[in-house]
Design a protein around this motif. Sequence first.
Motif, PDB file in Angstrom:
ATOM      1  N   PRO A 156       0.836  -1.214   0.000  1.00 37.66           N
ATOM      2  CA  PRO A 156       0.000   0.000   0.000  1.00 37.66           C
ATOM      3  C   PRO A 156       0.865   1.256   0.000  1.00 37.66           C
ATOM      4  O   PRO A 156       1.976   1.268   0.545  1.00 37.66           O
ATOM      5  CB  PRO A 156      -0.814  -0.135   1.296  1.00 37.66           C
ATOM      6  CG  PRO A 156      -0.824  -1.600   1.587  1.00 37.66           C
ATOM      7  CD  PRO A 156       0.484  -2.120   1.109  1.00 37.66           C
ATOM      8  N   GLY A 157       0.383   2.317  -0.626  1.00 37.89           N
ATOM      9  CA  GLY A 157       1.151   3.547  -0.766  1.00 37.89           C
ATOM     10  C   GLY A 157       1.251   4.346   0.516  1.00 37.89           C
ATOM     11  O   GLY A 157       0.593   4.054   1.523  1.00 37.89           O
ATOM     12  N   LEU A 158       2.080   5.391   0.459  1.00 40.35           N
ATOM     13  CA  LEU A 158       2.273   6.257   1.619  1.00 40.35           C
ATOM     14  C   LEU A 158       1.024   7.057   1.957  1.00 40.35           C
ATOM     15  O   LEU A 158       0.915   7.592   3.059  1.00 40.35           O
ATOM     16  CB  LEU A 158       3.434   7.216   1.367  1.00 40.35           C
ATOM     17  CG  LEU A 158       4.824   6.590   1.237  1.00 40.35           C
ATOM     18  CD1 LEU A 158       5.843   7.675   0.907  1.00 40.35           C
ATOM     19  CD2 LEU A 158       5.210   5.857   2.502  1.00 40.35           C
ATOM     20  N   ASP A 159       0.097   7.147   1.005  1.00 40.79           N
ATOM     21  CA  ASP A 159      -1.130   7.897   1.262  1.00 40.79           C
ATOM     22  C   ASP A 159      -2.158   7.085   2.023  1.00 40.79           C
ATOM     23  O   ASP A 159      -3.262   7.558   2.287  1.00 40.79           O
ATOM     24  CB  ASP A 159      -1.738   8.400  -0.051  1.00 40.79           C
ATOM     25  CG  ASP A 159      -1.998   7.262  -1.036  1.00 40.79           C
ATOM     26  OD1 ASP A 159      -1.476   6.139  -0.817  1.00 40.79           O
ATOM     27  OD2 ASP A 159      -2.709   7.494  -2.034  1.00 40.79           O
ATOM     28  N   THR A 160      -1.781   5.837   2.392  1.00 46.70           N
ATOM     29  CA  THR A 160      -2.656   4.986   3.197  1.00 46.70           C
ATOM     30  C   THR A 160      -2.020   4.753   4.559  1.00 46.70           C
ATOM     31  O   THR A 160      -0.780   4.754   4.688  1.00 46.70           O
ATOM     32  CB  THR A 160      -2.903   3.632   2.518  1.00 46.70           C
ATOM     33  OG1 THR A 160      -1.664   2.898   2.470  1.00 46.70           O
ATOM     34  CG2 THR A 160      -3.441   3.825   1.096  1.00 46.70           C
ATOM     35  N   GLU A 161      -2.838   4.531   5.552  1.00 47.44           N
ATOM     36  CA  GLU A 161      -2.303   4.270   6.892  1.00 47.44           C
ATOM     37  C   GLU A 161      -1.495   2.985   6.925  1.00 47.44           C
ATOM     38  O   GLU A 161      -0.414   2.923   7.527  1.00 47.44           O
ATOM     39  CB  GLU A 161      -3.459   4.199   7.906  1.00 47.44           C
ATOM     40  CG  GLU A 161      -2.998   3.887   9.320  1.00 47.44           C
ATOM     41  CD  GLU A 161      -4.141   3.843  10.316  1.00 47.44           C
ATOM     42  OE1 GLU A 161      -3.892   3.433  11.473  1.00 47.44           O
ATOM     43  OE2 GLU A 161      -5.273   4.217   9.945  1.00 47.44           O
ATOM     44  N   THR A 162      -2.015   1.941   6.256  1.00 45.83           N
ATOM     45  CA  THR A 162      -1.327   0.655   6.254  1.00 45.83           C
ATOM     46  C   THR A 162       0.052   0.765   5.622  1.00 45.83           C
ATOM     47  O   THR A 162       1.041   0.245   6.153  1.00 45.83           O
ATOM     48  CB  THR A 162      -2.156  -0.395   5.499  1.00 45.83           C
ATOM     49  OG1 THR A 162      -3.440  -0.512   6.110  1.00 45.83           O
ATOM     50  CG2 THR A 162      -1.468  -1.749   5.520  1.00 45.83           C
ATOM     51  N   GLY A 163       0.125   1.435   4.479  1.00 38.22           N
ATOM     52  CA  GLY A 163       1.407   1.564   3.799  1.00 38.22           C
ATOM     53  C   GLY A 163       2.414   2.367   4.591  1.00 38.22           C
ATOM     54  O   GLY A 163       3.595   2.000   4.680  1.00 38.22           O
ATOM     55  N   LEU A 164       1.978   3.448   5.198  1.00 41.36           N
ATOM     56  CA  LEU A 164       2.879   4.298   5.966  1.00 41.36           C
ATOM     57  C   LEU A 164       3.399   3.583   7.201  1.00 41.36           C
ATOM     58  O   LEU A 164       4.595   3.627   7.518  1.00 41.36           O
ATOM     59  CB  LEU A 164       2.161   5.593   6.353  1.00 41.36           C
ATOM     60  CG  LEU A 164       3.004   6.661   7.047  1.00 41.36           C
ATOM     61  CD1 LEU A 164       4.219   7.018   6.209  1.00 41.36           C
ATOM     62  CD2 LEU A 164       2.162   7.896   7.328  1.00 41.36           C
ATOM     63  N   ARG A 165       2.497   2.883   7.896  1.00 37.37           N
ATOM     64  CA  ARG A 165       2.921   2.138   9.087  1.00 37.37           C
ATOM     65  C   ARG A 165       3.888   1.018   8.717  1.00 37.37           C
ATOM     66  O   ARG A 165       4.833   0.719   9.456  1.00 37.37           O
ATOM     67  CB  ARG A 165       1.702   1.576   9.814  1.00 37.37           C
ATOM     68  CG  ARG A 165       0.874   2.625  10.551  1.00 37.37           C
ATOM     69  CD  ARG A 165      -0.254   1.991  11.342  1.00 37.37           C
ATOM     70  NE  ARG A 165      -1.064   2.974  12.038  1.00 37.37           N
ATOM     71  CZ  ARG A 165      -0.786   3.482  13.227  1.00 37.37           C
ATOM     72  NH1 ARG A 165       0.311   3.074  13.871  1.00 37.37           N
ATOM     73  NH2 ARG A 165      -1.575   4.374  13.789  1.00 37.37           N
TER      74      ARG A 165
END
Length: 265
Positions: free
Chosen positions: A49-58
């Motif tokens: 998932p991308g940085l614009d999603t919570e999952t990707g950022l975490r």
Amino acid sequence: MNLLIKAEVRRLLATRMWGGLLLAAVLLGGGMIGAMALVGPENFDPPMPGLDTETGLRSILGILGITAFVPAAAGTLAVTSEYRHRTAAVTFLFAPRRGQVLVAKLATYAVVGLAYGLILGGTAAVALFTAAAARGVSLGLPAATVLALLARISVAMMVYLLVGVGMGALIRNQIAALCIVIGYLYLGEPVLMMIPGVNALYPILPGGATAALTDFTYLADAMSEQLGNGAVGLLPPAAGALLLTAYALTASAIAVIVPMRRDIT
């Protein structure tokens, strides 16, 4: 105790370890996170998932938790190098209460570990925000939440350095201690996760406590999915930090009670 702590600080500054830790913190924090943020996790193989999603950022920030072997190895080397280079005999000649020596090491390297974690987290924050701005991407979490997560990762780095100190005092042989510490982190726990029933203990193992503290559950969730298990239930972050600290203190206590009472050879 003050004299012992001063001696530990002077010992550290007289070696190249502090420079290596500083370089590692900058490269792993700013370099690795910056590179991944610039590339974009959605372009990974397999994609995330991308940085614009919570999952990707975490997930991206949680990868820093995998680098805990760096402070753990540094803590191990800080103690085992004294036995390898025969300086432990001189240390214990002037400070025969070995428990106090180990407490001084823990106190000194707690500060070193926290400094390492803060540099790691600080450079990661700068790199992440800069890369996101350059790409025109809105992060999936508020800035305050991101900084709080990086602060938790910084604490994890400090505790792992203390774990390394405790294991180094317990095992003493430098090669064996490094192999056990790093091998357990990257081989031992993944193997345990594959054993039905035993994997239920994951939340109270060092890896599970780290995942709770750093909020990096990507690997654990992926393995649970492959094995057909339910989602991994982790401890609260504070409990994870306390459990990791308990591991470090337990290894240190055993080192004082048993192996460190032997003669220095």
